[in-house]
Write an enzyme that holds these catalytic residues in place. Structure first.
Site, PDB file in Angstrom:
ATOM      1  N   LEU A 118       3.137   8.725  -4.972  1.00 32.49           N
ATOM      2  CA  LEU A 118       3.114   7.271  -5.047  1.00 32.49           C
ATOM      3  C   LEU A 118       3.014   6.770  -3.618  1.00 32.49           C
ATOM      4  CD1 LEU A 118       5.968   6.605  -7.655  1.00 32.49           C
ATOM      5  CD2 LEU A 118       3.522   6.209  -8.010  1.00 32.49           C
ATOM      6  N   ASP A 119       2.149   5.780  -3.369  1.00 31.37           N
ATOM      7  CA  ASP A 119       2.019   5.308  -2.001  1.00 31.37           C
ATOM      8  C   ASP A 119       3.281   4.565  -1.568  1.00 31.37           C
ATOM      9  OD1 ASP A 119       1.875   2.562  -2.738  1.00 31.37           O
ATOM     10  OD2 ASP A 119      -0.277   2.702  -3.047  1.00 31.37           O
ATOM     11  N   MET A 120       3.339   4.214  -0.314  1.00 31.28           N
ATOM     12  CA  MET A 120       4.568   3.662   0.260  1.00 31.28           C
ATOM     13  C   MET A 120       5.036   2.398  -0.457  1.00 31.28           C
ATOM     14  SD  MET A 120       5.335   2.861   4.251  1.00 31.28           S
ATOM     15  CE  MET A 120       6.988   2.418   4.815  1.00 31.28           C
ATOM     16  N   SER A 122       4.437   1.542  -3.601  1.00 31.47           N
ATOM     17  CA  SER A 122       4.629   1.725  -5.034  1.00 31.47           C
ATOM     18  C   SER A 122       6.017   2.257  -5.347  1.00 31.47           C
ATOM     19  CB  SER A 122       3.564   2.660  -5.606  1.00 31.47           C
ATOM     20  OG  SER A 122       2.275   2.113  -5.439  1.00 31.47           O
TER      21      SER A 122
END
Length: 276
Positions: A118-120, A122
């Site tokens: 998951l990106d930062m 999210s």
């Protein structure tokens, strides 16, 4: 100290794995870190320095050492899920000293790797394990493992855009697979949607929404296949139940029964981790 010549050996029958994997299985380091240790000449096998990252070892017979200390794989499988808050990155360490999901976890006896990312910005469900066979299988896009997200948008989504996204949309170099999208309801901050994907390319949900003119305010992953976030608080983790593990293993067994043998090898050779 003598050095082994660089070579790419093939794994004969038996309990043999690549040297870099010994580090992850022994909870000593990630594969990236292990590669560097090997290149730096800090790893020996049976008293001989190995400086080739594709070297194979016998974990039952070989004496494998890092900086002179013996290392052995840990065989017990571990499966956990964590509720990743926004502001954390999905890596073991970060050169910019940003918080990582590993800051939320205790010191496990084995190295756990994230199954997808998951990106930062999210939030939500993240699965970590030391079970390479299952983890790599779950990451493969062609296996159609469903992932459900709650998405907070800056404005209500028009029906034409919802249908367009469900049918698949072209994003520069690929077309997304069909997905399911439904409205959840308004929020003081925006409008919630639910989206179910069977793939997870880099920042895919955000890119899909941007392609039809919407801004993602929040993105929360709530499900990975049969696994659910439920009421797990942000920043907390839990171990998977035996039933949850069996459900995941059963999915993989069912798939492998119907998979052409020549394609099965690709499970371990492909599938880079992506962020959404």
């Amino acid at each position: 100290m003598p050095r082994l010549k660089n070579h790419k050996s093939l794994p004969p029958p038996g309990r043999r794995i690549q040297l870099v994997r010994v580090f992850t299985k022994a909870a000593v380091a990630s594969r990236t870190q292990a590669r560097q240790y090997i290149l730096d000449g800090r790893v020996t096998v049976n008293g001989v320095v190995v400086n080739h990252i594709l070297h194979w070892v016998d974990v039952d017979r070989d004496d494998i050492r890092f900086d002179g200390q013996s290392i052995k794989p840990i065989e017990q499988k571990t499966y956990i899920v964590v509720h990743k808050p926004a502001g954390y990155i999905t890596t073991r360490s970060d050169s910019e000293n940003r918080p990582t999901v590993y800051d939320l976890l205790p010191a496990f006896e084995t190295w756990l790797f994230p199954v997808g990312r998951l990106d930062m910005d999210s939030e939500g469900l993240l699965l970590l394990t030391n079970d390479g066979a299952l983890g790599n299988w779950l990451k493969e896009p062609e296996h159609n493992i469903s992932k459900r997200y709650k998405v907070l948008l800056d404005r209500p989504m028009l029906e034409k855009h919802r249908k367009q996204l469900e049918q698949g949309i072209f994003l520069k170099i690929f077309t997304t697979k069909p997905c399911r999208i439904r409205r959840i309801g308004p929020d003081p901050e925006g409008y919630w949607m639910s989206i179910i994907l069977s793939e997870g390319k880099n920042r895919q949900v955000r890119r899909m929404m941007e392609a039809v003119g919407y801004t993602v305010i929040r993105l929360i992953r709530t499900h990975i296949g049969p696994l659910a976030l439920n009421e797990l608080p942000a920043g907390q983790w839990r171990a998977l139940s035996s039933r949850e593990v069996e459900e995941l293993q059963e999915m993989r067994r069912d798939f492998m029964k119907n998979r052409p043998p020549q394609d099965a090898i690709l499970i371990h050779l492909r599938g880079r981790t992506k962020s959404v």
